[in-house]
Motif scaffolding. Structure first.
Motif, PDB file in Angstrom:
ATOM      1  N   PHE A 315      -2.129   4.159   5.197  1.00  0.00           N
ATOM      2  CA  PHE A 315      -1.797   2.911   4.395  1.00  0.00           C
ATOM      3  C   PHE A 315      -2.767   1.512   4.903  1.00  0.00           C
ATOM      4  O   PHE A 315      -2.101   1.384   5.948  1.00  0.00           O
ATOM      5  CB  PHE A 315      -0.371   2.811   3.943  1.00  0.00           C
ATOM      6  CG  PHE A 315      -0.258   1.791   2.944  1.00  0.00           C
ATOM      7  CD1 PHE A 315      -0.161   2.158   1.509  1.00  0.00           C
ATOM      8  CD2 PHE A 315       0.221   0.438   3.216  1.00  0.00           C
ATOM      9  CE1 PHE A 315       0.097   1.195   0.540  1.00  0.00           C
ATOM     10  CE2 PHE A 315       0.493  -0.547   2.136  1.00  0.00           C
ATOM     11  CZ  PHE A 315       0.308  -0.058   0.864  1.00  0.00           C
ATOM     12  N   ALA A 316      -3.713   1.367   4.184  1.00  0.00           N
ATOM     13  CA  ALA A 316      -4.504   0.436   4.598  1.00  0.00           C
ATOM     14  C   ALA A 316      -4.436  -0.978   3.941  1.00  0.00           C
ATOM     15  O   ALA A 316      -5.315  -2.004   4.535  1.00  0.00           O
ATOM     16  CB  ALA A 316      -5.846   0.775   4.544  1.00  0.00           C
ATOM     17  N   ALA A 317      -3.596  -1.241   2.843  1.00  0.00           N
ATOM     18  CA  ALA A 317      -3.712  -2.229   2.001  1.00  0.00           C
ATOM     19  C   ALA A 317      -2.795  -3.424   2.752  1.00  0.00           C
ATOM     20  O   ALA A 317      -1.736  -3.284   3.298  1.00  0.00           O
ATOM     21  CB  ALA A 317      -3.229  -2.003   0.715  1.00  0.00           C
ATOM     22  N   GLU A 318      -2.726  -4.520   2.416  1.00  0.00           N
ATOM     23  CA  GLU A 318      -2.041  -5.455   2.378  1.00  0.00           C
ATOM     24  C   GLU A 318      -1.157  -5.908   1.248  1.00  0.00           C
ATOM     25  O   GLU A 318      -1.577  -6.373   0.285  1.00  0.00           O
ATOM     26  CB  GLU A 318      -2.397  -6.976   2.857  1.00  0.00           C
ATOM     27  CG  GLU A 318      -1.637  -8.056   3.271  1.00  0.00           C
ATOM     28  CD  GLU A 318      -2.382  -9.410   3.534  1.00  0.00           C
ATOM     29  OE1 GLU A 318      -1.622 -10.288   3.494  1.00  0.00           O
ATOM     30  OE2 GLU A 318      -3.422  -9.420   3.965  1.00  0.00           O
ATOM     31  N   GLU A 319      -0.108  -5.312   1.290  1.00  0.00           N
ATOM     32  CA  GLU A 319       0.925  -5.353   0.178  1.00  0.00           C
ATOM     33  C   GLU A 319       1.965  -6.290   0.270  1.00  0.00           C
ATOM     34  O   GLU A 319       2.522  -6.576   1.397  1.00  0.00           O
ATOM     35  CB  GLU A 319       1.414  -3.969  -0.168  1.00  0.00           C
ATOM     36  CG  GLU A 319       0.330  -2.929  -0.793  1.00  0.00           C
ATOM     37  CD  GLU A 319       0.120  -2.937  -2.028  1.00  0.00           C
ATOM     38  OE1 GLU A 319       0.333  -4.141  -2.932  1.00  0.00           O
ATOM     39  OE2 GLU A 319      -0.216  -1.787  -2.644  1.00  0.00           O
ATOM     40  N   ASP A 320       2.443  -6.701  -1.076  1.00  0.00           N
ATOM     41  CA  ASP A 320       3.777  -7.514  -1.068  1.00  0.00           C
ATOM     42  C   ASP A 320       5.125  -6.666  -0.636  1.00  0.00           C
ATOM     43  O   ASP A 320       5.848  -7.204   0.022  1.00  0.00           O
ATOM     44  CB  ASP A 320       4.015  -8.028  -2.257  1.00  0.00           C
ATOM     45  CG  ASP A 320       2.744  -8.891  -2.998  1.00  0.00           C
ATOM     46  OD1 ASP A 320       2.197  -9.585  -2.013  1.00  0.00           O
ATOM     47  OD2 ASP A 320       2.858  -9.042  -4.384  1.00  0.00           O
TER      48      ASP A 320
END
Length: 819
Positions: A315-320
């Motif tokens: 998982f490479a995203a910056e998520e809330d």
């Protein structure tokens, strides 16, 4: 909140069944009091729930679903409400703003962003003690007074107006020119309004510490953290991992799927599976090497299967928050994630005594490669059961407990109030409201088929404001009488011989009987506000009667209106009636709706999807009755693997496919519950001849028409649905789930809106006897799979297809049409 998983998931037989002989248990349940909004020392607390917009069921709506479950009597408000399926809202409809009626609002509501602050302020919630806003845009700006408590669950401050403004303008190609200047002015206005309205919120709740920090940055306010609900029960633990890594999300820039693909391209010895679709698909495909499998969009069952088997989820995203990260852990799959945003709160790294994953420090190829190599050096550091336990911290039940406690602490009137039971079914105690219209329901038959059982649920609940007209006498009239519903029977005469595929009724006889029926219905309709037609022939008569009586007509569409099910003349009549006299249509599945709109060009806004509601009470009443007792009453063998088919005997229902599977599987018995109804006796004779010719008479049991469907289903080991043409809904599937039996069904029509393959049931290719035999053999051999399907199926049936939601949704539509 970001909606980060690419997942979408998906019920009717005509003959019902029932045991003759000794009564096993009462077919009614003790009345359950309707769950009410909690009351404190000062009386009932009036609650309003405000949501930004209701157009789909995604991450923010999952939170809303659980808030509604905490406060089932609350009223709902939203800028717009264009939902087709509002099951998750328990049938509630929202009070909407003026944006609801603006041009193209259904598809382009986001384009009205400049008007949203004004619109949300026009919604009047002044009559409520507590206002709960579920906000990722403007819902928190609802106007409240000094005596009201406003609690705002914030998925995020308006991201495209704050820290993501420049990214938003760039992606929208609004970096320069007059349109860019206008967009910047609008976003500046939104920011000022957003800060000002934060002062009207008494208590903020954030979906993660990451969002709590953003709230403090933007509004200078503190927020409690209550993680959003994740349906961890839909994901099952698997401790046996295979040699591949998985990532799954929408393919948009900030998800950084391209970085993951580039990183694994540098590790040819490691396999990456990518599930998802989106604007970046072609760019990502171009970067893929042979060790990278780009699967594109996949249904939930495929996603679930890969998540369970993967060595790790990347998982490479910056998520809330990041729902997919929790879902992977619910499968026992450790996570390799970017060490920023919500992942820091949902993944336990190597500093924890029971780690569930590890982080990489930068969104770069090099950092990802290093993290994957670190994981691969010793994957035994991560235990699947630890991952599962960590995921359970984010369950829906945990969310409800924490959120209700937060509201209770903030509202003095609610001190001492308790959280309502989540699954208390309100169906049998539904009381029509004062403005429920007077309803004339019309049905073509007296037979107790699937459509009639569904109508029976509605009439039992609304009987004080409804009466029924039938075109034939029979068990359905008896059931309505027993439920206290007013019934009139008008014989249909020659029209009784008309079939979906056509018929050879003399034209003069048909015309005479149509006139007689229309005159009778017109007379009854004078006392009604709306005509509610439950079947196709009833719709034709109802449409004509509605024109003469000047009453609106609602058709409850329970068929897929295509040439596979109807003859050419019948399809032409349906098109003509749609133009002549239908005010609204209720479809029992999205598949039924699509076919109707394609056939008639009917306004899709006037077609609502409402899944049939089925009571669990008859099934619960038999929970303690031994299977051996039920088999003895049906004269079924005590030993053996019994597979039950529950529908009228008709070629399109596919009982012959089940018999062909019995020939291929010598360990299987088939139990055929049902009888031929509409001139289909030749098909039953064909089935019996097949049994004799193949020497399987000792393993095929024709038990005929039965009334007690619950007892029959609990007597077998598996419930099958074998229709060879698309089924509009598939009531028998939900009944099988309520009977706590694994269900195997044909993959077509409304069925795929009920079953997630491999999760709450199994799907087979329609008409494929070999595939059906193989699937049933696997079920017989795999007890853990049967238990998983039963548990998930029963949960889905109760939550999504309860009669309370069904009745409330139909009542709401009839109210709206009657005006």
């Amino acid at each position: 909140m970001n909606h980060d998983l690419v997942e979408e998931a998906a019920l009717r037989p005509a003959a019902r069944s029932g045991l003759t002989g000794p009564v096993l248990a009462p077919a009614v349940s003790t009345p359950v009091a309707a769950v009410r909004t909690p009351q404190g020392a000062h009386g009932k607390v009036r609650v309003a729930i405000v949501h930004d917009w209701l157009v789909t069921y995604a991450g923010a709506e999952r939170v809303l679903e659980q808030i509604v479950a905490c406060f089932p009597d609350a009223d709902l408000f939203s800028l717009v409400d264009f939902l087709d399926d509002r099951t998750f809202l328990r049938g509630k409809t929202a009070t909407t703003s003026f944006i609801q009626n603006l041009p193209f609002a259904r598809t382009r509501y986001r384009g009205y962003l400049p008007l949203m602050p004004l619109a949300i302020e026009q919604l009047d919630v002044s009559a409520y003690d507590v206002v709960i806003s579920s906000s990722h845009a403007v819902a928190k700006g609802i106007l409240t007074g000094p005596d009201q408590v406003h609690i705002s669950y914030v998925h995020s401050p308006i991201r495209y107006a704050w820290d993501l403004q420049h990214q938003y303008l760039q992606q929208s190609q609004l970096t320069r020119g007059p349109k860019s200047m206008l967009a910047r002015l609008v976003l500046h206005y939104i920011r000022n309004w957003d800060v000002r309205t934060s002062n009207s919120v008494d208590s903020f709740v954030a979906n993660s510490a990451f969002i709590a920090r953003r709230i403090h940055k933007v509004y200078q306010r503190e927020a409690d953290v209550i993680f959003p609900p994740v349906d961890v029960d839909a994901f099952t633990l698997n401790e046996q991992k295979e040699d591949f890594y998985l990532t799954a999300s929408r393919m948009v820039p900030y998800k950084k799927i391209d970085l993951l693909v580039e990183a694994f391209a540098q590790m040819p010895e490691r396999k990456l599976v990518v599930i998802g679709d989106g604007p970046d698909m072609q760019k990502i495909r171009a970067k893929a090497t042979p060790n990278i499998e780009i699967m594109g969009y996949q249904p939930f069952a495929v996603l679930h299967d890969r998540m369970r088997r993967a060595k790790a989820f990347v998982f490479a995203a910056e998520e809330d928050f990041g729902i997919s990260v929790v879902e992977a852990q619910a499968c026992g799959t450790p996570v390799i994630a970017y060490g920023k945003g919500g992942a820091l709160e949902t993944v336990r790294d190597l500093t924890h005594p029971q780690p569930t994953g590890l982080f990489f420090a930068e969104q770069s190829v090099e950092s990802i490669v290093a993290a994957v190599e670190d994981f691969a050096d010793n994957p035994r550091r991560f235990i699947a059961a630890d991952c599962r336990r960590n995921a359970e911290r984010f369950s829906a039940a945990h969310f409800r407990e924490r959120f209700f406690a937060h509201v209770r602490a903030a509202v003095p009137k609610m001190q001492g109030a308790s959280l309502p039971a989540f699954d208390a079914p309100p169906a049998d105690t539904h009381v029509p409201s004062a403005n429920t219209p007077r309803i004339l329901a019309v049905d073509q038959t007296g037979v107790l088929g699937g459509a009639e059982l569904s109508l029976l649920e509605i009439m039992k609940a609304l009987r004080a404001r409804a009466e029924v007209v039938l075109f034939d006498d029979g068990p359905f009239r008896t059931a309505l009488d027993q439920a206290g519903v007013t019934v009139n029977v008008f014989e249909s005469g020659a029209l009784r011989e008309v079939r979906k595929r056509g018929g050879s009724v003399p034209k003069w006889a048909a015309f005479k009987d149509i006139v007689a029926l229309v005159r009778a219905v017109v007379k009854q309709a004078r006392r009604a506000d709306v005509i509610y037609a439950n079947t196709q022939r009833a719709m034709v008569i109802g449409a004509l009667a509605g024109r003469f009586a000047r009453k609106p007509v609602v058709w409850h569409l329970r068929d897929i209106v295509t040439s596979e099910h109807f003859g050419g003349k019948q399809l032409a009549i349906i098109k003509w009636c749609a133009k002549l006299g239908l005010a609204h249509v209720i479809a029992n599945s999205a598949a039924s709706k699509r076919a109707f709109v394609e056939l008639t060009n009917f306004d899709s806004k006037r077609v609502d999807v409402v899944f049939n509601g089925i009571s669990a009470a008859p099934f619960d009443a038999l929970a303690d009755v031994p299977q051996a007792t039920l088999r003895a009453l049906l004269n079924l063998p005590q030993q053996g693997f019994l597979v039950g088919s529950f529908s009228r005997l008709a070629h399109w229902k596919g009982q012959h496919v089940l018999l062909e599977a019995v020939v291929l599987n010598p360990h299987m018995h088939a139990v055929l519950v049902g009888a031929p109804l509409f001139g289909e006796d030749d098909y039953e004779a064909t089935l019996r001849a097949f049994v004799v010719n193949h020497g399987i008479g000792d393993r095929v049991h024709f038990v005929g028409f039965q009334n007690d469907i619950a007892a029959c289903m609990r007597a077998v080991d598996v419930v099958v649905h074998t229709s060879i043409t698309p089924e509009p809904f598939g009531r028998v599937i939900v009944e099988g789930m309520l009977a706590q039996r694994p269900v195997v069904a044909a993959r077509a029509g409304g069925v795929v809106e009920i079953i997630d393959d491999g999760v709450n049931g199994l799907l087979c290719t329609p008409g494929d006897a070999h595939g059906l035999a193989d699937t049933l053999a696997e079920l017989r051999a795999n007890e853990s799979l049967r238990e998983q399907l039963v548990a998930n199926g029963n949960r889905v049936a109760r939550q999504r297809f309860g009669p309370g939601n069904y009745v409330a949704s139909v009542e709401r539509i009839l109210k709206a049409v009657a005006g």
